[in-house]
Structures are given as C-alpha cells and as structure tokens.
Design an enzyme around this catalytic site. Sequence first.
Site, PDB file in Angstrom:
ATOM      1  N   GLU A  20      -2.907   8.333  -4.287  1.00  0.00           N
ATOM      2  CA  GLU A  20      -3.423   7.563  -5.433  1.00  0.00           C
ATOM      3  C   GLU A  20      -4.782   8.118  -5.818  1.00  0.00           C
ATOM      4  O   GLU A  20      -5.610   8.338  -4.926  1.00  0.00           O
ATOM      5  CB  GLU A  20      -3.602   6.089  -5.038  1.00  0.00           C
ATOM      6  CG  GLU A  20      -2.453   5.207  -5.431  1.00  0.00           C
ATOM      7  CD  GLU A  20      -2.663   3.753  -5.027  1.00  0.00           C
ATOM      8  OE1 GLU A  20      -3.805   3.274  -5.117  1.00  0.00           O
ATOM      9  OE2 GLU A  20      -1.697   3.119  -4.628  1.00  0.00           O
ATOM     10  N   HIS A  37      -1.569   0.485  -9.386  1.00  0.00           N
ATOM     11  CA  HIS A  37      -2.282  -0.344  -8.389  1.00  0.00           C
ATOM     12  C   HIS A  37      -3.125  -1.424  -9.091  1.00  0.00           C
ATOM     13  O   HIS A  37      -4.355  -1.438  -8.974  1.00  0.00           O
ATOM     14  CB  HIS A  37      -3.186   0.523  -7.494  1.00  0.00           C
ATOM     15  CG  HIS A  37      -3.555  -0.179  -6.197  1.00  0.00           C
ATOM     16  ND1 HIS A  37      -3.759   0.503  -5.019  1.00  0.00           N
ATOM     17  CD2 HIS A  37      -3.741  -1.493  -5.911  1.00  0.00           C
ATOM     18  CE1 HIS A  37      -4.073  -0.365  -4.057  1.00  0.00           C
ATOM     19  NE2 HIS A  37      -4.068  -1.582  -4.576  1.00  0.00           N
ATOM     20  N   ARG A  47       0.846  -1.186   0.000  1.00  0.00           N
ATOM     21  CA  ARG A  47       0.000   0.000   0.000  1.00  0.00           C
ATOM     22  C   ARG A  47       0.883   1.238   0.000  1.00  0.00           C
ATOM     23  O   ARG A  47       1.937   1.258   0.647  1.00  0.00           O
ATOM     24  CB  ARG A  47      -0.903   0.030   1.242  1.00  0.00           C
ATOM     25  CG  ARG A  47      -2.040  -1.002   1.226  1.00  0.00           C
ATOM     26  CD  ARG A  47      -3.073  -0.711   0.131  1.00  0.00           C
ATOM     27  NE  ARG A  47      -4.210  -1.643   0.175  1.00  0.00           N
ATOM     28  CZ  ARG A  47      -4.270  -2.783  -0.507  1.00  0.00           C
ATOM     29  NH1 ARG A  47      -3.266  -3.136  -1.303  1.00  0.00           N
ATOM     30  NH2 ARG A  47      -5.346  -3.548  -0.426  1.00  0.00           N
TER      31      ARG A  47
END
Lengths: 304, 304
Positions: free
Chosen positions: A248, A267, A220
């Site tokens: 993000e 991602h 993450r």
Amino acid sequence: MSTICLPDAGASELLGELPAGIETVVWDGSGPPPPGSEHVGLLVAPFAPSALPAKALLHLPALRVIQLLSAGAEPWLGRVPDGVVLCNARGAHGGSTAELALAGLFSLLKQLPTFGQAQRAHDWARAETDGLAGKRVLILGAGDIGARIAAVSEILGAQVTFVGRRARPGVRGPAELPELLARHDVVIVALPHTPETVNLVDAAFLAAMPDGAILVNIARGPIVDTDALVAELMAGRLHAFLDVTEPEPLPTDHPLWDAPNLVLTPHVGGATYGWQSRAYQLVRDQVVRFHQGQPLENVVSEGY
Amino acid sequence: MSTICLPDAGASELLGELPAGIETVVWDGSGPPPPGSEHVGLLVAPFAPSALPAKALLHLPALRVIQLLSAGAEPWLGRVPDGVVLCNARGAHGGSTAELALAGLFSLLKQLPTFGQAQRAHDWARAETDGLAGKRVLILGAGDIGARIAAVSEILGAQVTFVGRRARPGVRGPAELPELLARHDVVIVALPHTPETVNLVDAAFLAAMPDGAILVNIARGPIVDTDALVAELMAGRLHAFLDVTEPEPLPTDHPLWDAPNLVLTPHVGGATYGWQSRAYQLVRDQVVRFHQGQPLENVVSEGY
C-alpha cells in the site's frame, strides 16, 4: 490527580470538559517534553504511530497506559514499555468499517460495477443478481466489526460462522478453517494484523474456497497473499472486495488493479467523517475510568 | 378437496409434494381451461400480470383466492372479481430488495463509483467517506422491506423513523412528512404503488429535504416525479439511488442517465437468483392454509 498527554490542541476540544482532578498536557513527542510530562499516566498516541518517536516514551516515567485512536495496534508491537497497558479504539471505527465491508460485498452481489457501466452507456440492461439470502458467510475475527457484519448478514437471510484465534462457544478455531472454507460462499477477513495472521489467506486458503466464492478483506493487506489472490481472480474463480492491499499504496503497474470481479477501495475503512469525535468520545470514557481507578476497556495487552 | 391452479409445469416442482386432498391443474389462462378448472379455488398468477388474460378468470367460477408471486399488487387494481381475495408474496422478495436498497445507499455513502473510476485509472486516491453512524433515516413504508432496512441501519448507528399510510405506534402519519423531511439525512421509499402514492415524491417533497440528503427509491418509479428529481440532482443539491424510474425502461436520451451523484439500477430489486424457490415456499404455506381453512397471510385486500 491524574495527568494525561494529548497529541494536539484539537484533542482537548474534542474531549470536552473533563472531571476535576484531571490535568492535560499537549505533546506530540517532538521537541522537549512540556512541564508536567513527568506526571503523565495516560498517553493518547497520535493517529499515525510513526508520528511519535520511540524515545519520547522515555520522557514519561509515570506512564501506565497508551491509548490509541485506531482499532489496529500492530505498529506498536515491541514498542510498549514493560508495565504499560496498550488500549485501542475498538468501537470508534467498527461501524464504519463494517459498513464498508457490506458496501463492497453488496456491490459484488448486486453487480453494481456492471450496472454502473450500463448507466454510463445509457443502457437499461436488466439482469438477475445475487443476494445474501441462503448464503453461508464465514467471518474471520469475532470482534466488533465481525459482529456487526454478522448481525446484518442474518437480517438479510444469511447463515454466519465465526472463526477466532481460539475456539470458544459460538466461535470456531483456526484448525477447522480448511473444512469450513469449502462450505462457505463468502469469507470476510476482520482479524487484527499479528505475526500469526500474516499470509493467513494464502494460495491453499484460497484454493479451499468454492468456485464463485467472495473474499472480503477490510482488515490489513499483509493478511492476504496478493499474488495468490491475483491468480484466482485472473482465473475467474473467485470474486473479491479489498479495502486493503499489500503493498500500500498499490503501485500503478500492479496487476491487481485490472483483475476481474474485484471491487477495490484505497484503505478508507476507518476514514469517515466524524471518526475523530467518535474516537475521542471513547477516549474520554477511558480517561475517566483511568482517573477513577476503574478497569480499563479495549485493553490489547500488557507489555504487548 | 381443494383445487389450485398453477401457471406452469415448473411450479409443481417448486411447490414439492402437497398434502393429500389438494389437486393441482396447470393453466396460464391461454387456450381452453383444462379439466378441473371449474373447481379451482386458489389461482397462483403468473409473475407477469399481463400474461394472464383478464377474461381467464371467468372460467374459474369457484375462485376465492388469487395468490401473486410478486410483492407489488398494483397491476391487479380493478381486475379482482368481487368476493375474491388477493394475496401478494411479501417476504419472498423483501430481503433481496432491502439488500439492493442498502447496496445503493452504501455505494453513495462510501463513494464507490468514484473509487471505481480511480481503480480503472490505477489511482490510489484516498478520501474520507460518509457512513450511517449518527444519520437520521426516514423510511416511507413500514412493511417487510422497510423493517429490514431499519434493522440494518440501526446496527450501523443510524436513527430510524417510519412513515406509513396511517399514524400508529412506532409509525408516523403522512401529515408529518414536510416537518420530518427537513430533519432526515436519508429518505427511503419502500411504499406500495397506489393512487395515493403516485407523485408523492414531488418537487415540494424534494425541496423539503436538506442539502446533501439522499433519496432511495426501490419501490416503483411513478412514486417519484422524475423531472423534479433530475432538477435537484443537476443542481448538485441531492443524491439518489434509484432501482425504479418513470418511465421504464429509461429512454436512451433521458437526462437522468447522466445526472451527478446518482446510482441507477434497472429494476432488479426482486430479480435475484433463487427468488422463485423463495416465492413458491411461501405459496406452498398459503396453499396449505387455504386447504385447511386457516386464515390466509399476505392479504392485500378483498375486491381490490
């Protein structure tokens, strides 16, 4: 008799036929709860945690288990009622995420971006490249993803060290990190996102890595201090593969985009064709265990 | 007493100290043979076979073994005197070449060239990607390289089938190829370059592969019919990773450069940092076996 709640109609199909005695209701938490929801013991949460309103759980008085479709459980911090068990989908995404980590790592070692540029220029530009043979690989996180990356690295001649939240046989503790970082060529972040791991990879962490070392983050974004990493990349000292960033999505004008020696994907670690059928196969096994009163797997924590 | 011939002075250093009773001479085959060459029983050939003049071997009347530094032995076809054993350096490059095959394969599955383009455009463009889980992988060549690729593929959830020159337990024979090709998603060419393997991957071979299948060639260019592959790529039907091509280097105006769904590297499979020390570690073990009269390893053939 057990009642389980599914997030959408497609889930029933993915689950296939269930053993006798298991009822299903379909509810995504919006609108009024459907008939039977007062009996729901196990809830399969929608993939996007924000899709389920927090107050929806109040309509499920018999709830005992929340089963996620994702490996990460961090959005559920503080949202799980007392006495309810939270389970993730560890294993459904592990192979895919491990494969992406290896894809990015190999791309850096084998200089694929440089060869891609030569290909576009029709230039047969040979060069010696790097490889895992003899490399020392430090894997933060000894879960399914880390274990697969380790097994592959060893097949290709690397030596692997694991670091986990607690030291145990085969896994080093966080206190040893500074000393371990200095003597590893590759660091792979495969940790869950928790308050303890936010900014774990900060300026001091990165400074402890040797010149030319590679950082891989497929966990993450908030685990890595983005500004500190940008500084190391810009200085040409470290190389990195990131599938996740903080923030993000990465803003168009963010300096990370143009940092040298960086392979960046948006991602996509768990987003492979077929992830849903893999996740629901796992959910199906869990539902059967729940119905038969067997111990659950993939328990993240009770009252998380 | 055994005498071995090394191609350059650096080789002595890489070999390290040898057991008592082993003499070394250094000669690359040019100029007059050095004193002691009449006793040379084992010759370590230069990495580039063309560097050793064919007639040089005539100056080594006691020669019994030619030890190569490469995995491929095809340039030595017809050059090995009767009664002399040819040995390759299988194992010194296998990890590196397997790793490159995986790098290219993962790059295609995970769409790294497309994400690289998005990175250069500062575009956070998410997309579902593919992965090895559930894929059927056909590996042509059951040697060291194939075995490593198989082990990694299985860790990531793929099913592997081997095809070798002869059917044997765990390895299918060439006669089954057409039927096998039709039900595999990935084909990896890890065969030696021999008269039997030239153009093995021809138009009919490629046509037997299913739509969207991936061809990986990290062996030698002449095994694949380049024109036939270009046609399949241009039609958008197959995807490929090639580290080797025919011809090599690929001419600037060759249509392969711009073929879609192709990752191309310029024959760098074995060219990794440290390959020399890995190769000479293997040579050292072989020299000791030779001196002690033990069976040699990596024997390609006698009178090849």
